[in-house]
Write a protein that holds these residues in place. Structure first.
Motif, PDB file in Angstrom:
ATOM      1  N   LEU A 145      27.198  71.699 -24.949  1.00  0.00           N
ATOM      2  CA  LEU A 145      28.562  71.448 -25.383  1.00  0.00           C
ATOM      3  C   LEU A 145      28.691  70.218 -26.250  1.00  0.00           C
ATOM      4  O   LEU A 145      29.638  70.097 -27.024  1.00  0.00           O
ATOM      5  CB  LEU A 145      29.473  71.301 -24.157  1.00  0.00           C
ATOM      6  CG  LEU A 145      29.396  72.452 -23.145  1.00  0.00           C
ATOM      7  CD1 LEU A 145      30.261  72.146 -21.939  1.00  0.00           C
ATOM      8  CD2 LEU A 145      29.810  73.761 -23.784  1.00  0.00           C
ATOM      9  N   GLY A 146      27.771  69.284 -26.125  1.00  0.00           N
ATOM     10  CA  GLY A 146      27.825  68.057 -26.900  1.00  0.00           C
ATOM     11  C   GLY A 146      27.481  66.843 -26.076  1.00  0.00           C
ATOM     12  O   GLY A 146      27.715  66.814 -24.866  1.00  0.00           O
ATOM     13  N   HIS A 147      26.880  65.843 -26.730  1.00  0.00           N
ATOM     14  CA  HIS A 147      26.513  64.584 -26.085  1.00  0.00           C
ATOM     15  C   HIS A 147      25.605  64.801 -24.873  1.00  0.00           C
ATOM     16  O   HIS A 147      25.707  64.082 -23.870  1.00  0.00           O
ATOM     17  CB  HIS A 147      27.762  63.797 -25.683  1.00  0.00           C
ATOM     18  CG  HIS A 147      28.608  63.377 -26.855  1.00  0.00           C
ATOM     19  ND1 HIS A 147      28.365  62.217 -27.559  1.00  0.00           N
ATOM     20  CD2 HIS A 147      29.651  63.979 -27.456  1.00  0.00           C
ATOM     21  CE1 HIS A 147      29.253  62.104 -28.537  1.00  0.00           C
ATOM     22  NE2 HIS A 147      30.042  63.166 -28.495  1.00  0.00           N
ATOM     23  N   GLY A 148      24.748  65.799 -24.969  1.00  0.00           N
ATOM     24  CA  GLY A 148      23.778  66.056 -23.915  1.00  0.00           C
ATOM     25  C   GLY A 148      24.292  66.835 -22.729  1.00  0.00           C
ATOM     26  O   GLY A 148      23.525  67.142 -21.813  1.00  0.00           O
ATOM     27  N   ILE A 149      25.573  67.187 -22.721  1.00  0.00           N
ATOM     28  CA  ILE A 149      26.166  67.907 -21.600  1.00  0.00           C
ATOM     29  C   ILE A 149      26.059  69.411 -21.849  1.00  0.00           C
ATOM     30  O   ILE A 149      26.336  69.900 -22.949  1.00  0.00           O
ATOM     31  CB  ILE A 149      27.627  67.499 -21.391  1.00  0.00           C
ATOM     32  CG1 ILE A 149      27.698  66.025 -20.975  1.00  0.00           C
ATOM     33  CG2 ILE A 149      28.308  68.375 -20.332  1.00  0.00           C
ATOM     34  CD1 ILE A 149      29.095  65.488 -20.820  1.00  0.00           C
ATOM     35  N   GLY A 150      25.660  70.134 -20.822  1.00  0.00           N
ATOM     36  CA  GLY A 150      25.525  71.577 -20.955  1.00  0.00           C
ATOM     37  C   GLY A 150      25.807  72.283 -19.651  1.00  0.00           C
ATOM     38  O   GLY A 150      26.024  71.660 -18.605  1.00  0.00           O
TER      39      GLY A 150
END
Length: 228
Positions: A145-150
């Motif tokens: 999803l962005g900035h390492g978050i998934g």
């Protein structure tokens, strides 16, 4: 799970249709390998065809549609606003009757797909949601999803529909994958892809929290690209 976004029929939206030309080739689907043997073959051929399409180099598969339902609880709205910090992956408003577009491109390395969703608003600029689906991780499919978050996703089927069900959230930082504790997760995510005939399909998103109940419910209708 079966109760989430499970109220769609082919007659309910029988009068709705929108088209856009963008023919694409068909290949072997990596999604099929994520289902138990036989389940992929039992899905409607139109559903299988959409996920078997491969975008040519420098090209994209584009579906045009419209947002027809949207409910957001106050807790869901607060969560969506906080998620702006990682690129606003959740609907920010309750507008319906606005245009929606999904554009899919292939990862050149063959590891997944890039998804860009554009949702119109009654006022102001449209919302753009971008994510990357990768065929990796413990469930075989992850969405970044962005900035390492998934979120790790599990594929399943229900009533001839293909469901993407959230298994767990994670943070990838400096090459290390950290799994979020379940109590910290924003809720149970279910994304439903269901064919309703006539080259049309439902894309429904539900996010339900174990304590606060339904946070988000959004339904968009899309039409297949016109092929020669």
């Amino acid at each position: 799970m079966a109760t989430l976004a499970n109220e769609f029929t082919g007659t309910r939206y029988a009068g709705w249709r929108r088209s856009i030309a963008a023919p694409q080739p068909v290949g072997t689907s990596q999604f099929a390998a994520l289902l138990p043997a036989g389940q992929w073959a039992r899905l409607p051929v139109t559903v299988r065809h959409r996920f078997e399409r491969k975008a040519l180099a420098g090209a994209a598969i584009t579906y045009a549609g419209e947002v027809v339902e949207c409910r957001i609880a106050i807790t869901g709205w607060l969560l969506a606003q906080a998620a702006r910090l990682i690129g606003a992956p959740l609907p920010l408003g309750r507008d319906t009757g606005v245009p929606a577009t999904v554009c899919i491109t292939e990862d050149r390395a063959g590891q997944g797909q890039y998804w860009s969703r554009i949702y119109g608003r009654a006022q102001g600029f449209p919302q753009v949601i971008q994510s990357a689906k990768r065929f990796s991780g413990p469930t075989g499919l992850e969405e970044y999803l962005g900035h390492g978050i998934g979120i790790a996703l599990r594929l399943t089927t229900d009533d001839n529909a293909l469901l993407f069900v959230g298994d767990h959230y994670f943070l990838r930082l400096f090459g290390v994958r950290l799994r979020w504790p379940r109590w910290l997760a924003p809720g149970q995510l279910v994304i439903r892809h269901q064919d309703i005939g006539g080259g049309r399909f439902v894309f429904a998103l539900d996010l339900v929290h174990p304590w606060f109940g339904e946070l988000l419910h959004q339904v968009a209708l899309f039409t297949d690209p016109v092929e020669p």
